[in-house]
Each structure stands twice: as C-alpha cells, then as structure tokens.
Design a protein around this motif. Structure first.
Motif, PDB file in Angstrom:
ATOM      1  N   ILE A  18     -10.223  -7.216  -3.631  1.00 53.33           N
ATOM      2  CA  ILE A  18     -10.304  -7.828  -4.952  1.00 53.33           C
ATOM      3  C   ILE A  18     -11.058  -6.921  -5.899  1.00 53.33           C
ATOM      4  O   ILE A  18     -10.696  -6.743  -7.047  1.00 53.33           O
ATOM      5  CB  ILE A  18     -10.985  -9.210  -4.863  1.00 53.33           C
ATOM      6  CG1 ILE A  18      -9.987 -10.215  -4.311  1.00 53.33           C
ATOM      7  CG2 ILE A  18     -11.503  -9.642  -6.214  1.00 53.33           C
ATOM      8  CD1 ILE A  18     -10.400 -11.640  -4.458  1.00 53.33           C
ATOM      9  N   PHE A  22     -10.104  -5.702  -9.439  1.00 50.07           N
ATOM     10  CA  PHE A  22     -11.001  -6.114 -10.522  1.00 50.07           C
ATOM     11  C   PHE A  22     -11.268  -4.949 -11.478  1.00 50.07           C
ATOM     12  O   PHE A  22     -11.227  -5.097 -12.687  1.00 50.07           O
ATOM     13  CB  PHE A  22     -12.321  -6.620  -9.947  1.00 50.07           C
ATOM     14  CG  PHE A  22     -13.337  -6.993 -10.979  1.00 50.07           C
ATOM     15  CD1 PHE A  22     -13.267  -8.223 -11.628  1.00 50.07           C
ATOM     16  CD2 PHE A  22     -14.365  -6.132 -11.322  1.00 50.07           C
ATOM     17  CE1 PHE A  22     -14.195  -8.568 -12.590  1.00 50.07           C
ATOM     18  CE2 PHE A  22     -15.297  -6.474 -12.285  1.00 50.07           C
ATOM     19  CZ  PHE A  22     -15.215  -7.702 -12.915  1.00 50.07           C
ATOM     20  N   VAL A  25      -8.331  -4.385 -13.683  1.00 51.06           N
ATOM     21  CA  VAL A  25      -8.168  -5.427 -14.695  1.00 51.06           C
ATOM     22  C   VAL A  25      -9.192  -5.269 -15.816  1.00 51.06           C
ATOM     23  O   VAL A  25      -8.874  -5.424 -16.995  1.00 51.06           O
ATOM     24  CB  VAL A  25      -8.303  -6.828 -14.058  1.00 51.06           C
ATOM     25  CG1 VAL A  25      -8.283  -7.912 -15.132  1.00 51.06           C
ATOM     26  CG2 VAL A  25      -7.188  -7.067 -13.060  1.00 51.06           C
ATOM     27  N   ILE A  31      -5.337  -9.266 -21.695  1.00 49.74           N
ATOM     28  CA  ILE A  31      -4.580  -9.803 -20.575  1.00 49.74           C
ATOM     29  C   ILE A  31      -4.767 -11.309 -20.463  1.00 49.74           C
ATOM     30  O   ILE A  31      -5.758 -11.871 -20.932  1.00 49.74           O
ATOM     31  CB  ILE A  31      -4.994  -9.152 -19.250  1.00 49.74           C
ATOM     32  CG1 ILE A  31      -6.491  -9.361 -19.008  1.00 49.74           C
ATOM     33  CG2 ILE A  31      -4.651  -7.695 -19.198  1.00 49.74           C
ATOM     34  CD1 ILE A  31      -6.811  -9.390 -17.556  1.00 49.74           C
ATOM     35  N   SER A  33      -5.450 -13.743 -17.595  1.00 47.86           N
ATOM     36  CA  SER A  33      -5.830 -13.664 -16.190  1.00 47.86           C
ATOM     37  C   SER A  33      -5.570 -14.986 -15.487  1.00 47.86           C
ATOM     38  O   SER A  33      -5.996 -16.037 -15.951  1.00 47.86           O
ATOM     39  CB  SER A  33      -7.310 -13.321 -16.072  1.00 47.86           C
ATOM     40  OG  SER A  33      -7.700 -13.455 -14.726  1.00 47.86           O
ATOM     41  N   GLY A  35      -6.449 -14.926 -12.306  1.00 53.81           N
ATOM     42  CA  GLY A  35      -7.057 -14.342 -11.120  1.00 53.81           C
ATOM     43  C   GLY A  35      -8.403 -14.911 -10.758  1.00 53.81           C
ATOM     44  O   GLY A  35      -9.093 -14.403  -9.881  1.00 53.81           O
ATOM     45  N   VAL A  36      -8.786 -16.009 -11.430  1.00 51.22           N
ATOM     46  CA  VAL A  36     -10.158 -16.456 -11.278  1.00 51.22           C
ATOM     47  C   VAL A  36     -10.307 -17.527 -10.197  1.00 51.22           C
ATOM     48  O   VAL A  36      -9.512 -18.448 -10.123  1.00 51.22           O
ATOM     49  CB  VAL A  36     -10.686 -16.988 -12.625  1.00 51.22           C
ATOM     50  CG1 VAL A  36     -12.060 -17.586 -12.463  1.00 51.22           C
ATOM     51  CG2 VAL A  36     -10.734 -15.859 -13.633  1.00 51.22           C
ATOM     52  N   GLU A  38     -12.717 -19.751  -9.921  1.00 49.29           N
ATOM     53  CA  GLU A  38     -13.687 -20.798 -10.272  1.00 49.29           C
ATOM     54  C   GLU A  38     -13.121 -21.706 -11.347  1.00 49.29           C
ATOM     55  O   GLU A  38     -12.221 -21.312 -12.090  1.00 49.29           O
ATOM     56  CB  GLU A  38     -15.026 -20.200 -10.697  1.00 49.29           C
ATOM     57  CG  GLU A  38     -14.985 -19.366 -11.954  1.00 49.29           C
ATOM     58  CD  GLU A  38     -16.382 -18.857 -12.344  1.00 49.29           C
ATOM     59  OE1 GLU A  38     -17.332 -19.649 -12.297  1.00 49.29           O
ATOM     60  OE2 GLU A  38     -16.498 -17.679 -12.709  1.00 49.29           O
ATOM     61  N   VAL A 348      -3.986 -11.983  -8.113  1.00 47.39           N
ATOM     62  CA  VAL A 348      -4.639 -11.218  -7.056  1.00 47.39           C
ATOM     63  C   VAL A 348      -3.642 -10.921  -5.934  1.00 47.39           C
ATOM     64  O   VAL A 348      -2.944 -11.821  -5.471  1.00 47.39           O
ATOM     65  CB  VAL A 348      -5.853 -11.997  -6.505  1.00 47.39           C
ATOM     66  CG1 VAL A 348      -6.551 -11.188  -5.425  1.00 47.39           C
ATOM     67  CG2 VAL A 348      -6.824 -12.326  -7.624  1.00 47.39           C
ATOM     68  N   TYR A 367      -6.692 -22.989 -15.239  1.00 43.40           N
ATOM     69  CA  TYR A 367      -6.454 -22.624 -16.641  1.00 43.40           C
ATOM     70  C   TYR A 367      -5.731 -23.767 -17.326  1.00 43.40           C
ATOM     71  O   TYR A 367      -5.075 -24.570 -16.657  1.00 43.40           O
ATOM     72  CB  TYR A 367      -5.592 -21.355 -16.720  1.00 43.40           C
ATOM     73  CG  TYR A 367      -6.270 -20.157 -16.107  1.00 43.40           C
ATOM     74  CD1 TYR A 367      -7.157 -19.391 -16.850  1.00 43.40           C
ATOM     75  CD2 TYR A 367      -6.062 -19.842 -14.771  1.00 43.40           C
ATOM     76  CE1 TYR A 367      -7.810 -18.320 -16.276  1.00 43.40           C
ATOM     77  CE2 TYR A 367      -6.718 -18.777 -14.192  1.00 43.40           C
ATOM     78  CZ  TYR A 367      -7.594 -18.016 -14.950  1.00 43.40           C
ATOM     79  OH  TYR A 367      -8.248 -16.975 -14.375  1.00 43.40           O
TER      80      TYR A 367
ATOM     81  N   ASP B 155     -13.629 -17.871 -22.873  1.00 36.61           N
ATOM     82  CA  ASP B 155     -13.665 -17.986 -21.415  1.00 36.61           C
ATOM     83  C   ASP B 155     -14.638 -16.945 -20.887  1.00 36.61           C
ATOM     84  O   ASP B 155     -14.410 -15.753 -21.000  1.00 36.61           O
ATOM     85  CB  ASP B 155     -12.249 -17.722 -20.859  1.00 36.61           C
ATOM     86  CG  ASP B 155     -12.143 -18.115 -19.385  1.00 36.61           C
ATOM     87  OD1 ASP B 155     -13.193 -18.245 -18.728  1.00 36.61           O
ATOM     88  OD2 ASP B 155     -11.009 -18.302 -18.910  1.00 36.61           O
ATOM     89  N   ARG B 157     -15.668 -16.559 -17.825  1.00 34.09           N
ATOM     90  CA  ARG B 157     -15.538 -16.208 -16.406  1.00 34.09           C
ATOM     91  C   ARG B 157     -15.113 -14.752 -16.251  1.00 34.09           C
ATOM     92  O   ARG B 157     -14.430 -14.205 -17.109  1.00 34.09           O
ATOM     93  CB  ARG B 157     -14.484 -17.113 -15.752  1.00 34.09           C
ATOM     94  CG  ARG B 157     -14.858 -18.581 -15.771  1.00 34.09           C
ATOM     95  CD  ARG B 157     -13.745 -19.448 -15.222  1.00 34.09           C
ATOM     96  NE  ARG B 157     -12.558 -19.450 -16.073  1.00 34.09           N
ATOM     97  CZ  ARG B 157     -11.409 -20.016 -15.741  1.00 34.09           C
ATOM     98  NH1 ARG B 157     -11.282 -20.602 -14.572  1.00 34.09           N
ATOM     99  NH2 ARG B 157     -10.383 -19.997 -16.564  1.00 34.09           N
ATOM    100  N   LEU B 158     -15.501 -14.149 -15.147  1.00 31.44           N
ATOM    101  CA  LEU B 158     -14.982 -12.823 -14.837  1.00 31.44           C
ATOM    102  C   LEU B 158     -13.475 -12.955 -14.682  1.00 31.44           C
ATOM    103  O   LEU B 158     -12.977 -14.003 -14.290  1.00 31.44           O
ATOM    104  CB  LEU B 158     -15.591 -12.310 -13.522  1.00 31.44           C
ATOM    105  CG  LEU B 158     -17.107 -12.081 -13.519  1.00 31.44           C
ATOM    106  CD1 LEU B 158     -17.591 -11.776 -12.115  1.00 31.44           C
ATOM    107  CD2 LEU B 158     -17.465 -10.947 -14.461  1.00 31.44           C
ATOM    108  N   VAL B 159     -12.736 -11.886 -14.992  1.00 28.23           N
ATOM    109  CA  VAL B 159     -11.277 -12.028 -14.982  1.00 28.23           C
ATOM    110  C   VAL B 159     -10.675 -12.171 -13.591  1.00 28.23           C
ATOM    111  O   VAL B 159      -9.649 -12.813 -13.406  1.00 28.23           O
ATOM    112  CB  VAL B 159     -10.576 -10.865 -15.705  1.00 28.23           C
ATOM    113  CG1 VAL B 159     -10.598 -11.098 -17.198  1.00 28.23           C
ATOM    114  CG2 VAL B 159     -11.198  -9.543 -15.355  1.00 28.23           C
ATOM    115  N   VAL B 160     -11.303 -11.559 -12.610  1.00 33.64           N
ATOM    116  CA  VAL B 160     -10.827 -11.703 -11.240  1.00 33.64           C
ATOM    117  C   VAL B 160     -12.028 -11.969 -10.335  1.00 33.64           C
ATOM    118  O   VAL B 160     -12.979 -11.210 -10.335  1.00 33.64           O
ATOM    119  CB  VAL B 160     -10.102 -10.428 -10.746  1.00 33.64           C
ATOM    120  CG1 VAL B 160      -9.722 -10.569  -9.284  1.00 33.64           C
ATOM    121  CG2 VAL B 160      -8.864 -10.161 -11.584  1.00 33.64           C
TER     122      VAL B 160
END
Lengths: 387, 162
Positions: A18, A22, A25, A31, A33, A35-36, A38, A348, A367, B155, B157-160
């Motif tokens: 990852i 990361f 990205v 972009i 994403s 890919g999160v 959380e 991912v 999302y 947002d 949050r980290l993207v990945v």
C-alpha cells in the motif's frame, strides 16, 4: 534499508504494497480516491463534546493499565448487548491503543520462536509483519471467491502442522468484505479445538455487517477460553484518529497481554477513553445510521461494477468491495497504476493484501453516493478502453 | 415505512436520482420505487423536485432578504390567514411562523435591494394586521440545505490507507 545497525527481523519485513501505491497517489493531483480504509463520517458530536469536556475538567493523566473501569464496563455491556458475549469488566477486558495494538499484544503473548500462525489471505496488511516481529512464522491460508472468501474446514486443515499455535480470524474482512456466519464458524470450530489452536478474532468491522448480525466465534460453546477477541471504536463509531481499541479474553490472556502493555504503552489516552464511554451508551442511533448509509453505497457500487462488466463478489461486511479484474489481463498493480494515470481514480491493488489478492482491486465505499457515482463514470470509461 | 423514508431522504439529497438508481441503492424493485414515489406525490409529501442554485455564479441578479414580521393574530384564524395572505406574492419565497420576538419570518427575492425595499414598503407593511417589519438583506450564503456554497470542509483523510 542499508543501515547495518537495523535488526535482521525488521530488515526482512517487506515494504507494504500500500505504501508503494500511496507514494504514487500522493504525487498525483485532482484524483478521486476510493482507497481509504476509514469512515468518511466525523465522530458523532456527543463523543467529541465529551472529550472536550473532560479535557476542560483536567483529564490529562494516565489511567490504570487496563483502562478506565467505567469504560471496560461499557465494553462488557456492549459485547453482551450486541454479540451475546460474556466478559467480566474487571478481569477479562482491556483497553488498547486501537485494535492495532491489540493485534500486536495478542501475538506477542502467544508466540514462541518459530510458532506458526495461520493468516487467511487476502486480509489486512498488519498480521504477517506483526507475526514476524514476534519471531513467529505466518502461514497463509488462501481463501477463494468461489467460497465467498471464508475459511473452509479443508483450507484450514491443510495448513495445520505440529507447530501451529494460533489462527487469525479477520471477519468481517478487509479487503474482501466477506463475513463468516454462524454456520461457517461452527464448521471450523472442531478443527480448532482438536488441534488446540488459539483464535485471534479481529472483529473491528463487526458493526458494519449487512446480512444479519455479526457472530463472534467466542460466542460458540467451548470457544471463549481459546479466543482472543479484538475490537475497537474506529469503524463502528468513526473514531479512527482516537486510537481506541479493546481486547476481550480469559483472565490469564489479559494478564499476559497487560504485562506487555504496561511496559510498552501504559494506557490508551484518557480523553479518548472517556469519549468511548459516551460512544457506547449514547451513539446506537449513529451506528445504525452509518451502517444504513454504508449499506446503500454498497448496493450502488457493487451494481455499478457489475454493470461495467467486472465480476464482483457481494460483500456482506466492512466498507470495501473486491472486484475481479482478471478479464483485463492486467496485474493488479498495472490496473491500479493505469486507472490512476488515465482516469485519476485511486483504488488499492489486491496483491497488497497478500498472495491470492492479485487479479483483484480493493475499492472503498466510505464515500458519498455522489462521489461514488462520479468515480463509477470514470471507471466505466477506463473499462471500455481495456475490455 | 423505513424504505419510504430512505427514498424521501435520497430524493431530498439528489432529486435527479433515477428510479433505477434508487432501486439499486435501496434494494427495492424499480416498480416498488415508482409506486412509493407516486404515493408520496399524491399525499403531497413530495411537493417539487428542485435544484439548489448558487445564483452568484450566474448572470442573473438576485437579492434575497429575510424579513421579520410582527402581526396581530386574527380571531379564530391565528396566524394562518395573514401568513397565507403574505405568501400570495410571487416575490415571497417562504413564510414561516417563528418563536421569539417576531411572529413570521418571510424570505423575499428581488432583482435589487431597492426592489425589495419597495416591496416591503408598498405591499407587505400595509397589509392589515402587520404591525412592523425588519428587513435583513442576505449578503453571502455559506451553507443552505446542508450544502456549502463556499469550499466547505475538505476530506482530511489520507488518500490511501490500509
């Protein structure tokens, strides 16, 4: 890692799949994403308010190593109420710095040099490295889409040796979204007992189950004494940044894990612990609302991928889908890099989650519906080029 | 009931969702969705499918004002008759009975501040039963119906993440 002072065990841990993605990205702009890992929700206001209030009143100290008794009582109540689990607040529950610390503690209290730990794959990225850090040996148990990504009795049996000590049971699963129902757990229970294995049951996504209620393996007869239940507040209450998790297990395990915890961590942050009490007693409605929202997005995104033409396993838990990209002929890494470059969508690559993950991608639906629909449009445009 | 609420909330969020999209999201069949929406329209639960527009980004000159109105309630009618009377004007976008120091909150739209001022002076204030008006022009909208007009929170949050 060229530094000669770094220990072999750390040197030998492969870089995270990852992490590599990361970096790619982070260097891209504009972009979308998906890919999160959380929630996109902010922690419920009552919980945030409680942390502010206790800080105002000066809650800035250590707590007992096991965590505030009041919070352990709340956790005990929650486990009983939600999963019919019976754990004594004083002796059988401890509070940790996220479920991540709980994974580490559970492994460290169990593993002797060379002990084998079974890890179903694809699954969350931390298990193998944490096992290696304890000088254990991770043994992968592949799970398959045709079996709904659950561990079958045969899969399990085929990997057990005389050195097998424990089984990690990560359901609802990240990245596949698979759950193990009561009958699936019952099917492997006897094998676990026969081979005297300990189960490390990582149930962090337990509240995000969309097909019936989550069942913990510890609730099956004769399983409580050989199960270490890991859970936390991150996913259920949208509290990832608070770093608040917990372990429920027989007293002897808790005692052993607390030995490590008291020397390495001391305790979870006190304001997070107070906030956690509030979360359990006052946020049932919030959990329900979030679950419902995830469920709507889940149906939307699964349907979207299938209509575009991807094979997509129907996830019953967590907030990921794990569609197959095999028909494109691309590897997961290639697919994700091209999707990022050509359509500015981040997902991912499946191989980040262990062997068996190649040919899949993990797509998060934490999302808004709006964002998911926009992303699906771009993915469809991309698919038309490569199919 | 809850599926009905789901549909109402989805449409409230995005009235352009198609019956098919709603059926996918809720897990109902498309026919069931059509049926529920038809009933909701007949029951006047769903009144209109509108759009939230940021007029500032268009060529149209629009000024809005919130007007606090104090009125004398009428025998047997309370505030209803006068509220409906005020609502007759096209310039009036909303009329609500409110608690506190005033009785009615009236949102009025016009092309210019002057137009609104004239509306208040010549149409609203003279209505029988209107005791006083206080006009507040809206200078900038930050958020309406749950949507930020400014960039809003991003947002963080980290993207990945794993």
């Amino acid at each position: 890692m060229n530094n000669k002072y770094i220990s072999d065990v750390v040197k030998n841990i492969p870089p995270s799949g990852i992490r590599k993605f990361f970096d790619l990205v982070t260097n891209s702009r504009d972009i979308i994403s998906l890919g999160v890992g959380e929630p996109d929700f902010v922690t419920p206001w009552t919980v945030r308010k409680e942390a502010i209030d206790v800080l105002d009143r000066g809650a800035t100290t250590y707590t007992s190593n096991l965590g505030l008794l009041e919070l352990r009582e709340a956790v005990s109540f929650f486990l009983k109420n939600h999963y019919d689990l019976n754990y004594d607040a004083e002796n059988e529950i401890m509070i940790t710095v996220g479920a991540s610390e709980a994974i580490d503690l559970a492994l460290r209290c169990l593993i002797n040099n060379g002990d084998e730990v079974l890890v179903p794959v694809p699954s969350y990225v931390s298990y193998s490295p944490c096992i290696e850090l304890t000088r254990g040996v991770p043994i992968y148990v592949p799970t398959y889409e045709k079996n709904n990504f659950i561990i079958t009795p045969d899969d399990l049996k085929s990997k057990i040796t005389s050195k097998t000590k424990a089984l990690i049971l990560p359901y609802p699963n990240n990245p596949t979204g698979a759950i193990m129902k009561k009958e699936d757990l019952e099917a492997i229970k006897d094998i676990i007992i026969e081979h005297d294995l300990i189960v490390i049951s990582d149930e962090i996504y337990s509240e995000l189950t969309y097909d019936g209620k989550h069942v913990s393996i510890a609730s099956l007869p004769d399983m409580k004494e050989r199960t270490i239940v890991l859970n936390g507040f991150s996913k259920a209450f949208a509290m990832t940044g608070w770093r608040l998790g917990y372990i429920a297990a027989e007293h002897s395990f808790i005692e052993a894990m607390n030995k490590i915890h008291q020397y390495t961590t001391i305790c979870a942050p006190i304001m997070a612990q107070y906030a956690g009490i509030k979360a359990i007693y006052e946020c049932e409605d919030d959990i329900e609302k979030m679950r419902k929202t995830y469920d709507q997005r889940r149906r939307l995104i699964v349907n979207g991928f299938r209509e575009i033409g991807f094979g997509c396993f129907e996830p019953k838990g967590a907030f990921y889908i794990f569609p197959s990209i095999k028909k494109t002929g691309l590897s997961s890494q290639e697919f994700c890099e091209r999707l990022l470059k050509e359509e500015k969508i981040a997902v991912v690559p499946g191989d980040a989650f262990g062997p068996g993950g190649d040919g899949y991608i993990r797509v998060s639906y934490a999302y808004s519906i709006d964002k998911i629909m926009k992303a699906l449009e771009r993915i469809e445009r991309f698919a038309k080029k490569i199919f | 009931m809850s599926k009905k609420m789901d549909i109402i909330e989805l449409l409230n969020e995005n009235s352009r969702l198609t019956d098919n999209q709603i059926s996918v999201i809720t897990g109902l069949s498309e026919d069931e969705v059509k049926e529920i929406i038809k009933n909701l329209e007949e029951e006047k639960v769903l009144l209109k499918y509108s759009t939230l527009v940021n007029w500032e980004k268009t060529e149209k000159e629009v000024v809005r004002a919130l007007i606090d109105v104090r009125v004398t309630p009428q025998q047997g009618q309370g505030f209803n008759a006068i509220a409906e009377r005020i609502g007759q004007y096209d310039e009036v976008k909303s009329v609500s009975l409110i608690s506190g120091g005033y009785d009615l909150s009236v949102e009025v739209e016009g092309k210019t501040m002057k137009e609104i001022a004239i509306f208040v002076a010549e149409r609203l204030a003279p209505i029988d039963g209107v005791l006083s008006t206080t006009t507040h022009f809206i200078l900038k909208r930050y958020k309406q119906d749950g949507v930020f007009f400014t960039d809003g929170p991003e947002d963080k949050r980290l993207v990945v993440t794993p």
